[in-house]
Design a protein around this motif. Sequence first.
Motif, PDB file in Angstrom:
ATOM      1  N   THR A 105      -5.773  -3.714   2.792  1.00 29.43           N
ATOM      2  CA  THR A 105      -4.561  -3.857   3.592  1.00 29.43           C
ATOM      3  C   THR A 105      -3.476  -4.461   2.718  1.00 29.43           C
ATOM      4  O   THR A 105      -3.733  -5.372   1.938  1.00 29.43           O
ATOM      5  N   ARG A 106      -2.269  -3.907   2.846  1.00 33.67           N
ATOM      6  CA  ARG A 106      -1.127  -4.437   2.100  1.00 33.67           C
ATOM      7  C   ARG A 106       0.107  -4.388   3.001  1.00 33.67           C
ATOM      8  O   ARG A 106       0.433  -3.346   3.546  1.00 33.67           O
ATOM      9  N   ARG A 107       0.759  -5.555   3.146  1.00 31.89           N
ATOM     10  CA  ARG A 107       1.960  -5.622   3.976  1.00 31.89           C
ATOM     11  C   ARG A 107       3.171  -5.921   3.109  1.00 31.89           C
ATOM     12  O   ARG A 107       3.077  -6.651   2.129  1.00 31.89           O
ATOM     13  N   PHE A 108       4.316  -5.329   3.484  1.00 32.27           N
ATOM     14  CA  PHE A 108       5.602  -5.732   2.906  1.00 32.27           C
ATOM     15  C   PHE A 108       6.399  -6.332   4.039  1.00 32.27           C
ATOM     16  O   PHE A 108       6.934  -5.592   4.872  1.00 32.27           O
ATOM     17  N   GLY A 109       6.485  -7.651   4.107  1.00 34.01           N
ATOM     18  CA  GLY A 109       7.126  -8.266   5.266  1.00 34.01           C
ATOM     19  C   GLY A 109       6.366  -7.848   6.512  1.00 34.01           C
ATOM     20  O   GLY A 109       5.162  -8.049   6.610  1.00 34.01           O
ATOM     21  N   GLY A 110       7.059  -7.204   7.443  1.00 30.98           N
ATOM     22  CA  GLY A 110       6.384  -6.794   8.664  1.00 30.98           C
ATOM     23  C   GLY A 110       5.761  -5.405   8.594  1.00 30.98           C
ATOM     24  O   GLY A 110       5.052  -4.984   9.490  1.00 30.98           O
ATOM     25  N   VAL A 111       6.058  -4.680   7.511  1.00 30.25           N
ATOM     26  CA  VAL A 111       5.587  -3.300   7.420  1.00 30.25           C
ATOM     27  C   VAL A 111       4.188  -3.267   6.811  1.00 30.25           C
ATOM     28  O   VAL A 111       3.954  -3.832   5.746  1.00 30.25           O
ATOM     29  N   VAL A 112       3.272  -2.613   7.489  1.00 34.73           N
ATOM     30  CA  VAL A 112       1.925  -2.483   6.943  1.00 34.73           C
ATOM     31  C   VAL A 112       1.858  -1.160   6.170  1.00 34.73           C
ATOM     32  O   VAL A 112       1.834  -0.088   6.757  1.00 34.73           O
ATOM     33  N   ALA A 113       1.860  -1.259   4.839  1.00 32.19           N
ATOM     34  CA  ALA A 113       1.893  -0.046   4.028  1.00 32.19           C
ATOM     35  C   ALA A 113       0.499   0.556   3.872  1.00 32.19           C
ATOM     36  O   ALA A 113       0.350   1.780   3.792  1.00 32.19           O
ATOM     37  N   ASN A 114      -0.498  -0.304   3.772  1.00 32.21           N
ATOM     38  CA  ASN A 114      -1.890   0.152   3.759  1.00 32.21           C
ATOM     39  C   ASN A 114      -2.629  -0.645   4.809  1.00 32.21           C
ATOM     40  O   ASN A 114      -2.550  -1.873   4.834  1.00 32.21           O
ATOM     41  N   ASN A 115      -3.344   0.056   5.701  1.00 30.69           N
ATOM     42  CA  ASN A 115      -4.015  -0.639   6.790  1.00 30.69           C
ATOM     43  C   ASN A 115      -5.498  -0.277   6.770  1.00 30.69           C
ATOM     44  O   ASN A 115      -5.905   0.772   7.260  1.00 30.69           O
ATOM     45  N   GLY A 116      -6.307  -1.123   6.151  1.00 30.73           N
ATOM     46  CA  GLY A 116      -7.749  -0.880   6.113  1.00 30.73           C
ATOM     47  C   GLY A 116      -8.125   0.435   5.451  1.00 30.73           C
ATOM     48  O   GLY A 116      -8.963   1.169   5.948  1.00 30.73           O
ATOM     49  N   VAL A 117      -7.504   0.717   4.312  1.00 28.35           N
ATOM     50  CA  VAL A 117      -7.781   1.977   3.618  1.00 28.35           C
ATOM     51  C   VAL A 117      -9.080   1.869   2.817  1.00 28.35           C
ATOM     52  O   VAL A 117      -9.294   0.898   2.094  1.00 28.35           O
ATOM     53  N   SER A 118      -9.948   2.848   2.972  1.00 28.33           N
ATOM     54  CA  SER A 118     -11.161   2.914   2.161  1.00 28.33           C
ATOM     55  C   SER A 118     -11.235   4.286   1.520  1.00 28.33           C
ATOM     56  O   SER A 118     -10.959   5.292   2.176  1.00 28.33           O
ATOM     57  N   LEU A 119     -11.579   4.299   0.261  1.00 28.29           N
ATOM     58  CA  LEU A 119     -11.856   5.593  -0.364  1.00 28.29           C
ATOM     59  C   LEU A 119     -12.715   5.367  -1.594  1.00 28.29           C
ATOM     60  O   LEU A 119     -12.782   4.263  -2.136  1.00 28.29           O
ATOM     61  N   THR A 120     -13.393   6.417  -2.017  1.00 27.38           N
ATOM     62  CA  THR A 120     -14.297   6.322  -3.151  1.00 27.38           C
ATOM     63  C   THR A 120     -13.950   7.415  -4.146  1.00 27.38           C
ATOM     64  O   THR A 120     -13.663   8.547  -3.752  1.00 27.38           O
ATOM     65  N   VAL A 121     -13.927   7.065  -5.417  1.00 31.45           N
ATOM     66  CA  VAL A 121     -13.771   8.067  -6.473  1.00 31.45           C
ATOM     67  C   VAL A 121     -15.048   8.060  -7.284  1.00 31.45           C
ATOM     68  O   VAL A 121     -15.483   7.008  -7.759  1.00 31.45           O
TER      69      VAL A 121
END
Lengths: 247, 300, 320
Positions: A11-27
């Motif tokens: 999860t990554r927020r910029f102020g109030g904006v959630v740019a990534n919300n519980g992102v999961s991925l595998t490479v």
Amino acid sequence: MSALLEVRNVTRRFGGVVANNGVSLTVRQGEIAGLIGPNGSGKTTLFGCITGTHAVDGGDILFEGRSIAHLRSAPIARLGLLRTWQQTRVYSEMTCAENMAISAREAQGGLLSLLRSVPVSTRRKGDDLLAFAGLHEKRGDKAGSLSFGQQKLLEFAMALMNEPKLLLLDEPTAGINPTLINGLIDRLRRANTELGVTLLVIEHNMRVIMNLAHRITCLAHGEVLAEGPPEAVRADARVLDAYLGVA
Amino acid sequence: MLDNLSLFVQYPPLAADVILNGLLIGSIFALAAYGMALVWGVLNIVNVVQGELVVLGGYVTFLAVQAGLPPLLGLPLSAAVMFCLGWLIYRAVIFRVVDKDIFISILATFGLSILFQQLANAVFGSDVRTVDAGLGSLHLLDGTVTLSHVKLLAFALALGAGGALWLFLRHARLGQAIRATAQNPRAARILGIDTNRVYAMTYALNGALCGAAGSLAVMAWTIHPYVGLPYTVRSFMVVVVAGVGNVAGVVGAGLGLGALENVAGFVFGVEFQIAFVFALMVVILVWRNAMAARKRGYLE
Amino acid sequence: MNLLSASHLSDWHIMGALALAGLAGPLLLPALATQIAFLWLMVVFALTWDMLGGRMGYNSFGNIVFFGIGCYAAAVVQRDGGLPYFEGLASGLVVGAVAAVLAALVFGAAMLGIRGHYFAIGTLGLGIAAGEIAAGWDYVGAGSGMALPLYPGELGSREIFFCYSLFALAALCFLVFRWLYGTRFGLALNAIRDDHDKADAMGLRTTPIKIFAWSLSAFFLALSGGLTANMIGFIDPRDVAFAGATFGVWMVLMAILGGKGTLWGPVLGAFVFHIVQELFWTYLLGWQRVALGLLIVVIVVFFPQGIMGWWAARRLRATS
């Protein structure tokens, strides 16, 4: 195939904006993975979180089984994880050959190892990779004097010079002359097969990514929408909705 | 040094006097810092000549009083003269560096700073100057705390100017144009805003704020040709701490800096007060950078 | 320098000519020995500033700190060491160099993470704070400064001695920097200048690289400080040792005037600036510093690419 990169619930927020919300991925080791999603869906932010330019507000990121979520970009790069930028970043006042030389793995060494001139083997390798990128005749030109597309190729060649295990490419075909795109796809594939570099590619050009990637993850509004082989993702109704805006 | 510190702790009225006087002087810093924040935010320039504009504003009031004018008239006069000088400086130099590399503008304004500092020295001499505003003082706690009325005036003016600036930027047409230009100069140009005029007016407005600050400085404190750079650094520090677009923060940080500086001058000795100002700035920058580094960032 | 070689001059020709001038100058023109000594000091100033400002993109207004540390370290060691003159001078120089390098390590670790104008203003603060502290510190003579021991040789030999010492220092500094710029270290400095984020993202160890660069500048500046203090025979905290308003600004100005980030630019800038200053400064009758401010504005605004940049652009136009 084992997992090279695991993104877990980031999860990554910029102020109030959630740019990534519980992102999961595998490479997985050795594959070409694709990352798609409409504008503003958080793809580039995820790259920033993985490569150490954004703080991660929640979740974890593992590279070869080791957490890198709190490392900064330079140590992450030294582990063998590099990225390129959508707007390209090259050392504009240096020549292409110098850009290549300073991108070599040995340039990441300590101070003492830097106090030597660039060895002939490195120069040769740089020249070979410039030739691979189709920039050999520009080797003495300042990187800043190249066209946007050429700078993209140079940036790609610089990354390969570093022999990364995993390379994250942010829209490699954006802004490139359409007639050159097939050649670029071919180069990306060769980097993967011949040089053994695992790739994670953000791409807006569907034809390119469907052709190139073994597996695709689709983000929308900062969350993972769909994941799977290209055909499956292309056929997924939710992905179509996200792109075409049929809510 | 430790003696001073224990005196300070043991005798609260003295501490109150030092802190209150510092706070009020801090309002002068806040005035100059409004201007720096404006120029920084709108023109994207760190205006190193800021302090010299303050000092020159002080000399305008000094000259006005020498010529027989009442000191309080010097205040609007300084603001007006420095408004014009600000406009001239913009037309002569600043507009050439406004869209250049940040270092070019820093060096150019640094050159201006040396130029005005030395001009002031050549024209007015290196004497320490002050003006008696003739307003008397306020005495509190049986006379242990003395606050000159000029300092109280400075305080009121700093608050008033802050409020006026906030209203101006929010509601006046030029204020709105200034904010639009600050956000996106290209878009502002496309929408028909004459950004060059906005820049000139912003810089001139900065001059007026510095002029007022300088006028108060010469009445409430002292000036001489070499105190300019400390004012620049104070403004810079205040803006760094408060943030470029934060009028209330500038007042708070300005007053806080004034108090802190006065206390430091008392504890370490006045001869180290300037050293304290500059060292404090270095510490603040290093501290903020360390904080940013914890979030994978850096101070830029 | 391709543009120099095009006119059939190589680095070696220029270096040879300068070495000859440096060796013969004080003998042929003993009356000008002090001025020539200051010329070599200016070369050290411009070269050391350019390593950060020109090569690495870190525009420091605080390099004068290391010069001042060199001045004061020499003065204190020579005052309190109880050694004969030359032994005292030598140990003073060593102590100064070590102290300056240590200071650069500390300041560098703290400040070189800061970028852009924050770094420029921060280093400006550093330089002035150092001068103010020295001016209030009784151990180093506070505001009245420090006198250095008298040079033991016969009349006129002092100027010659320091002229050669500063020439040797400038030559050493130039050769070391020239070698460094040819290594991967030089490329790494340029990479940091062109795109710091990219350099980080490519895994360069940017922090040690930057600190080393500043320490190296500090080393040469401290040596030049110790020598200059002895040559003048007196140090004032604000007007000699931490002279931000003169030496500190000249450093920047000379590097830009000559062409920053080029090999010969800082040397050329130092020559042009110093000679112009020696020839015309006396006619300004007390308005020198006003003129300096004006000169900075004019050069920065109208001539930011410097002489080398102007020359390169001219040649480019001529060939195309």
